[in-house]
Design an enzyme around this catalytic site. Structure first.
Site, mmCIF file in Angstrom:
data_model
loop_
_atom_site.group_PDB
_atom_site.id
_atom_site.type_symbol
_atom_site.label_atom_id
_atom_site.label_comp_id
_atom_site.label_asym_id
_atom_site.label_seq_id
_atom_site.Cartn_x
_atom_site.Cartn_y
_atom_site.Cartn_z
ATOM 1 N N ARG A 177 36.649 48.618 33.637
ATOM 2 C CA ARG A 177 35.971 47.969 34.789
ATOM 3 C C ARG A 177 34.564 48.530 35.030
ATOM 4 O O ARG A 177 34.127 48.678 36.164
ATOM 5 C CB ARG A 177 36.793 48.095 36.082
ATOM 6 C CG ARG A 177 38.125 47.414 36.047
ATOM 7 C CD ARG A 177 38.056 45.889 35.875
ATOM 8 N NE ARG A 177 39.388 45.403 35.652
ATOM 9 C CZ ARG A 177 39.944 45.268 34.415
ATOM 10 N NH1 ARG A 177 39.253 45.523 33.318
ATOM 11 N NH2 ARG A 177 41.180 44.858 34.294
ATOM 12 N N SER A 226 41.246 43.256 42.980
ATOM 13 C CA SER A 226 41.693 44.649 43.011
ATOM 14 C C SER A 226 40.646 45.491 43.730
ATOM 15 O O SER A 226 39.484 45.493 43.345
ATOM 16 C CB SER A 226 41.875 45.177 41.592
ATOM 17 O OG SER A 226 42.962 44.527 40.983
ATOM 18 N N GLU A 296 36.853 49.683 43.105
ATOM 19 C CA GLU A 296 36.481 48.733 42.043
ATOM 20 C C GLU A 296 35.570 47.665 42.651
ATOM 21 O O GLU A 296 34.575 47.260 42.053
ATOM 22 C CB GLU A 296 37.732 48.069 41.440
ATOM 23 C CG GLU A 296 37.385 47.019 40.385
ATOM 24 C CD GLU A 296 38.607 46.462 39.658
ATOM 25 O OE1 GLU A 296 39.584 47.204 39.431
ATOM 26 O OE2 GLU A 296 38.578 45.261 39.320
HETATM 27 C C1 LIG Z 1 42.302 36.784 43.449
HETATM 28 C C2 LIG Z 1 41.467 37.641 42.532
HETATM 29 C C3 LIG Z 1 42.001 38.085 41.333
HETATM 30 C C4 LIG Z 1 41.251 38.886 40.469
HETATM 31 N N1 LIG Z 1 41.795 39.301 39.279
HETATM 32 C C5 LIG Z 1 41.062 40.025 38.414
HETATM 33 C C6 LIG Z 1 41.586 40.442 37.149
HETATM 34 O O1 LIG Z 1 42.718 40.144 36.796
HETATM 35 N N2 LIG Z 1 40.786 41.169 36.326
HETATM 36 C C7 LIG Z 1 39.511 41.516 36.664
HETATM 37 O O2 LIG Z 1 38.822 42.160 35.857
HETATM 38 N N3 LIG Z 1 38.997 41.146 37.857
HETATM 39 C C8 LIG Z 1 39.719 40.420 38.728
HETATM 40 N N4 LIG Z 1 39.195 40.055 39.941
HETATM 41 C C9 LIG Z 1 37.846 40.542 40.302
HETATM 42 C C10 LIG Z 1 36.679 39.664 39.899
HETATM 43 O O3 LIG Z 1 37.070 38.310 39.723
HETATM 44 C C11 LIG Z 1 36.003 40.183 38.637
HETATM 45 O O4 LIG Z 1 35.482 41.483 38.833
HETATM 46 C C12 LIG Z 1 34.833 39.292 38.186
HETATM 47 O O5 LIG Z 1 34.390 39.710 36.920
HETATM 48 C C13 LIG Z 1 33.665 39.308 39.157
HETATM 49 O O6 LIG Z 1 32.794 38.258 38.821
HETATM 50 P P1 LIG Z 1 31.870 37.581 39.928
HETATM 51 O O7 LIG Z 1 31.025 36.554 39.266
HETATM 52 O O8 LIG Z 1 32.673 37.104 41.082
HETATM 53 O O9 LIG Z 1 30.959 38.822 40.353
HETATM 54 P P2 LIG Z 1 30.589 39.328 41.821
HETATM 55 O O10 LIG Z 1 31.828 39.655 42.571
HETATM 56 O O11 LIG Z 1 29.639 38.382 42.453
HETATM 57 O O12 LIG Z 1 29.822 40.675 41.467
HETATM 58 C C14 LIG Z 1 30.529 41.766 40.930
HETATM 59 C C15 LIG Z 1 29.517 42.702 40.284
HETATM 60 O O13 LIG Z 1 28.947 42.038 39.149
HETATM 61 C C16 LIG Z 1 27.536 42.033 39.258
HETATM 62 N N5 LIG Z 1 27.026 40.783 38.666
HETATM 63 C C17 LIG Z 1 27.441 39.514 38.915
HETATM 64 N N6 LIG Z 1 26.722 38.647 38.178
HETATM 65 C C18 LIG Z 1 25.846 39.394 37.455
HETATM 66 C C19 LIG Z 1 24.819 39.084 36.511
HETATM 67 N N7 LIG Z 1 24.537 37.835 36.165
HETATM 68 N N8 LIG Z 1 24.120 40.112 35.974
HETATM 69 C C20 LIG Z 1 24.368 41.412 36.325
HETATM 70 N N9 LIG Z 1 25.324 41.747 37.214
HETATM 71 C C21 LIG Z 1 26.045 40.762 37.772
HETATM 72 C C22 LIG Z 1 27.236 42.137 40.753
HETATM 73 O O14 LIG Z 1 25.960 42.696 40.979
HETATM 74 C C23 LIG Z 1 28.347 43.071 41.195
HETATM 75 O O15 LIG Z 1 28.001 44.408 40.935
HETATM 76 C C24 LIG Z 1 39.929 39.254 40.827
HETATM 77 C C25 LIG Z 1 39.378 38.784 42.034
HETATM 78 C C26 LIG Z 1 40.141 37.995 42.884
HETATM 79 C C27 LIG Z 1 39.521 37.515 44.154
#
Ligand SMILES: Cc1cc2nc3c(=O)[nH]c(=O)nc-3n(C[C@H](O)[C@H](O)[C@H](O)COP(=O)(O)OP(=O)(O)OC[C@H]3O[C@@H](n4cnc5c(N)ncnc54)[C@H](O)[C@@H]3O)c2cc1C
Length: 310
Positions: A177, A226, A296
């Site tokens: 992560r 998480s 996380e």
């Molecule tokens: C119901 C639920 C279930 C989930 N299950 C999982 C799972 O099984 N496994 C898992 O790994 N995660 C899980 N997650 C967490 C989440 O979906 C992941 O971490 C996902 O990768 C975040 O992507 P996001 O686009 O929503 O990023 P955001 O939440 O918007 O941002 C997260 C981080 O990524 C950075 N970021 C986003 N876009 C960019 C970009 N273009 N360039 C540089 N940095 C960037 C942001 O600055 C921030 O630091 C879950 C979340 C929820 C709500």
């Protein structure tokens, strides 16, 4: 000092995309809470992003968000410019060798379905992550035994000075992560390597992942996924359960009854409630198990009133 998007916007370079002062981030975060972005920038495409960053005064802070599914935005909002990639970063295509090139704004779930449509295996795990490709790169998102580092060939990015970069898998310095590439990078696309697969089998895997997720995670709630990383040799949810915190609440912020490592906004919770709930969990788990959990969820912005972040 409070945010003043109207004043800041006058100092920003001209763009082809959209600049919006005082953008309400609570409308787009999964938690549905938190303050505004002083300025939200939705670049038209990669050139627009690069030119904007090259011309942006050095004292203006820049953050980037994806689909905000792993994000807690503090109640006082986010000073400076928050970049959110949209349509101009939404392309997806197959390349030779069962590879898929996807823009950073493409939802992970869409990549999983696209891979299925093209009979490409190994990318099915993305069905389990409700974020964007940009978020998957920064978080090394993973599920069901596979993570982004297992499939990434290279990532495109733009740095704070507006230089375009291409990073290899090794350059990304992935860990659980975590991505160790410089914090200022905004990822713009990813090239992912799958392998030849049988469509019926991929579809069955997708179906199993969907069913497992719905049975074990509060996927329809206002949550941030998480909350804490699993410490070495342990599961965060088990430690939280052992500390007696299943269902524990601070205001309208509650530890999920279904999955103790998920926090839920039951409606009306502030980001401060959620953060205090998280910090209480960390303290109690330390007392009961001697383990200090590591967040996380990414927390950005300042508390209400504009003070320093806790
Ligand atoms: C119901 C639920 C279930 C989930 N299950 C999982 C799972 O099984 N496994 C898992 O790994 N995660 C899980 N997650 C967490 C989440 O979906 C992941 O971490 C996902 O990768 C975040 O992507 P996001 O686009 O929503 O990023 P955001 O939440 O918007 O941002 C997260 C981080 O990524 C950075 N970021 C986003 N876009 C960019 C970009 N273009 N360039 C540089 N940095 C960037 C942001 O600055 C921030 O630091 C879950 C979340 C929820 C709500």
């Amino acid at each position: 000092m409070g945010l003043d998007g109207e004043r800041l916007i006058a100092r920003l370079p001209a763009v082809r995309g959209r600049l919006e002062p005082e953008f309400k981030l609570a409308d787009i975060t999964w938690f549905r809470t938190g303050g505004p972005a002083e300025i939200l920038f939705a670049p038209a495409d990669e050139d627009d992003l690069a030119e904007f960053l090259a011309g942006l005064p050095g004292d203006v802070p820049v953050s980037v968000i994806g689909i905000a599914s792993n994000l807690l935005v503090r109640d006082g909002g986010v000073p400076g410019v928050v970049v959110r990639l949209g349509r101009g970063f939404g392309a997806i295509a197959v390349e030779e060798g069962f590879r898929i090139r996807a823009g950073a704004a493409v939802p992970d779930v869409r990549v999983a379905r696209f891979a299925l449509d093209h009979g490409i295996a190994k990318l099915t795990f993305l069905r389990g992550i409700p974020g964007s490709i940009g978020g998957a790169l920064r978080m090394n998102g993973g599920a069901y035994g596979r993570e982004t580092r297992d499939v990434l060939v290279e990532a495109g990015a733009v740095d704070r000075k507006g230089n375009k970069r291409v990073l290899s898998n090794a350059d990304m310095q992935f860990a659980y992560r975590h991505c160790g590439a410089p914090d200022d990078l905004i990822f713009t696309e990813a090239l992912l390597a799958g392998e030849a697969g049988d469509a019926a089998e991929i579809e069955r895997e997708m179906h199993d992942i969907t069913t497992a997720r719905e049975a074990t995670q509060p996927v329809k709630s206002r949550t941030g996924g998480s909350t804490f990383k699993n410490p070495d040799g342990a599961k965060a949810w088990e430690l939280i359960d052992k500390a007696g915190l299943r269902g524990f609440a601070v205001g309208r912020a509650r530890v999920s009854e279904m999955h103790c490592n998920f926090l839920i906004n039951e409606g009306g919770a502030s980001a401060a409630d959620l953060e205090e709930l998280g910090e209480t969990i960390r303290r109690r788990v330390m007392e009961t198990s001697g383990v200090m959990l590591e967040w996380e969820i990414k927390r950005i912005g300042v508390p209400a009133g504009g003070g320093a972040a806790p």
